[in-house]
Design an enzyme around this catalytic site. Structure first.
Site, PDB file in Angstrom:
ATOM      1  N   GLU A  47       0.812  -1.334   0.161  1.00 16.60           N
ATOM      2  CA  GLU A  47       0.096   0.062   0.080  1.00 16.60           C
ATOM      3  C   GLU A  47       0.693   1.400  -0.078  1.00 16.60           C
ATOM      4  OE1 GLU A  47      -3.091   0.243  -0.513  1.00 16.60           O
ATOM      5  OE2 GLU A  47      -3.726  -1.642  -0.699  1.00 16.60           O
ATOM      6  N   TYR A 130      -6.359   6.758   4.082  1.00 16.29           N
ATOM      7  CA  TYR A 130      -6.706   5.695   3.024  1.00 16.29           C
ATOM      8  C   TYR A 130      -5.848   4.494   3.496  1.00 16.29           C
ATOM      9  CZ  TYR A 130      -6.313   2.987  -1.088  1.00 16.29           C
ATOM     10  OH  TYR A 130      -6.241   1.717  -1.797  1.00 16.29           O
ATOM     11  N   ASP A 148     -10.596   5.714  -2.090  1.00 12.20           N
ATOM     12  CA  ASP A 148      -9.418   6.354  -2.833  1.00 12.20           C
ATOM     13  C   ASP A 148     -10.154   6.813  -4.211  1.00 12.20           C
ATOM     14  OD1 ASP A 148      -9.830   4.168  -4.395  1.00 12.20           O
ATOM     15  OD2 ASP A 148      -7.823   3.742  -4.632  1.00 12.20           O
TER      16      ASP A 148
END
Ligand code: SF4
Length: 349
Positions: A47, A130, A148
């Protein structure tokens, strides 16, 4: 989509994900999920790498990182320079520095275990809302709402939200939350990512292949490709200024170095006024100043209109023409110089 249809649409989305999930080196796909939990280290690393970078670009970096540093403890113990070198090419180097900081906090303060909630993850370096939600959902199956740009697009279309971004963000997050299930929230988050990346794409959504097309209001209204709408960017303001090009008989030039702080800090330029809505003329010395041109230039945050004045005069502190290189000027000052040159007769060599 109408209220109350979320669970049927969510089930269709998960069924599609079970059939069509993209294979990624950090992902535990639906077929392997029974008895296998995603490694939080892998989820976190992927991520962070994926922030502002595409899946295709990240794959090889992820493989190299995890081969060289198989655990968060290994990464925490790595030399900074070695990590920065492996990161080279991914860009946004603050991410790599935060990656190391975060690995060291997890390894040294948290016993090598990532916390399991989005709220706790957000306290770690380099992990924003996020990324925290994505890790919590994917690695720990917390029903965190992962939003997102891809998810905003899908949700805006499913509910035909016409309010433009960024103002519509709160509404889209609320709707994304309605769609987030208590069961398999991590796979749901990944299904939304896959849908946004492969079918509900920005310009050409392939609604005929979409697992949730039956519930999609934008498809029904024929406006899918127009959503999400975006508010026009605010107009840049225009600032005004005066610039003065003084030359003596030998062609020497009056220059000044701009203050270290501020725009074009420390660069060489011509004397002039401040750049503002209503600047006052401020010639650097008394002379017969002639206005010769108007120069326009655009900076990141404003347009600049400079009135250029030229004078033939004598004075102190002029830079010899031979020691002055117009090529070394910042672009806006080059434009001022070119404007002045076009108004003057050629200088003797
Ligand atoms: Fe996107 Fe089309 Fe699916 Fe709606 S039907 S979610 S617009 S791909």
């Amino acid at each position: 989509m109408r209220y109350g249809e979320e669970s049927a649409a969510g089930a269709a989305l998960i069924a599609w994900y079970d059939r069509a999930a993209r294979v990624m080196p950090w992902r535990v796909g639906p077929a392997e999920r029974a008895g296998t939990r995603p490694d939080p280290y892998h989820v976190w690393l992927s991520e962070v790498m994926l922030q502002q970078t595409t899946v295709a670009a990240v794959r090889d970096y992820f493989r190299r990182f995890t081969a060289r540093w198989p655990t968060v403890g290994d990464l925490a113990a790595a030399e900074d320079a070695a990590v920065m070198a492996e990161w080279a090419g991914l860009g946004y180097y603050a991410r790599a520095r935060n990656l190391l900081k975060c690995a060291r906090v997890v390894a040294q303060d948290l016993g090598g275990r990532f916390p399991g909630t989005a709220a706790e993850l957000r306290t770690l370096p380099g992990i924003g809302p996020y990324t925290a939600a994505a890790i919590a959902a994917i690695a720990f199956d917390e029903p965190a709402v992962v939003v997102d740009g891809n998810v905003e697009r899908v949700v805006a279309r499913l509910w035909a939200v016409e309010a433009p971004l960024p103002g519509a963000k709160a509404e889209l997050t609320e709707l994304a939350g309605r769609l987030t299930p208590a069961v398999r929230p991590g796979d749901h988050a990944q299904a939304m990512m896959d849908l946004g990346a492969t079918i509900c794409t920005p310009r050409g959504p392939v609604c005929a292949l979409c697992p949730v097309s039956d519930w999609c209001a934008a498809r029904a209204q024929g406006i899918a490709a127009e959503l999400p709408r975006k508010a026009p960017k605010p107009e840049k303001p225009t600032r005004l200024g005066f610039a003065y090009v003084a030359l003596d008989a030998a062609g020497d030039v009056l220059l000044e170095r701009r203050p270290e702080k501020g725009l074009l800090g420390g660069m060489i330029g011509f004397p002039g006024s401040e750049w503002s809505a209503e600047p006052a003329p401020c010639p650097p010395l008394a002379a017969d100043w002639q206005e010769v041109h108007t120069v326009r230039h655009t900076f990141t945050h404003f347009h600049l209109t400079l009135r250029v004045f030229v004078a033939r005069t004598e004075g102190e502190g002029f830079t010899p023409r031979a020691a002055f290189s117009p090529a070394a000027l910042p672009t806006v000052m080059r434009k001022v110089w070119d404007a002045a040159q076009s108004a003057l007769s050629p200088q003797p060599e």
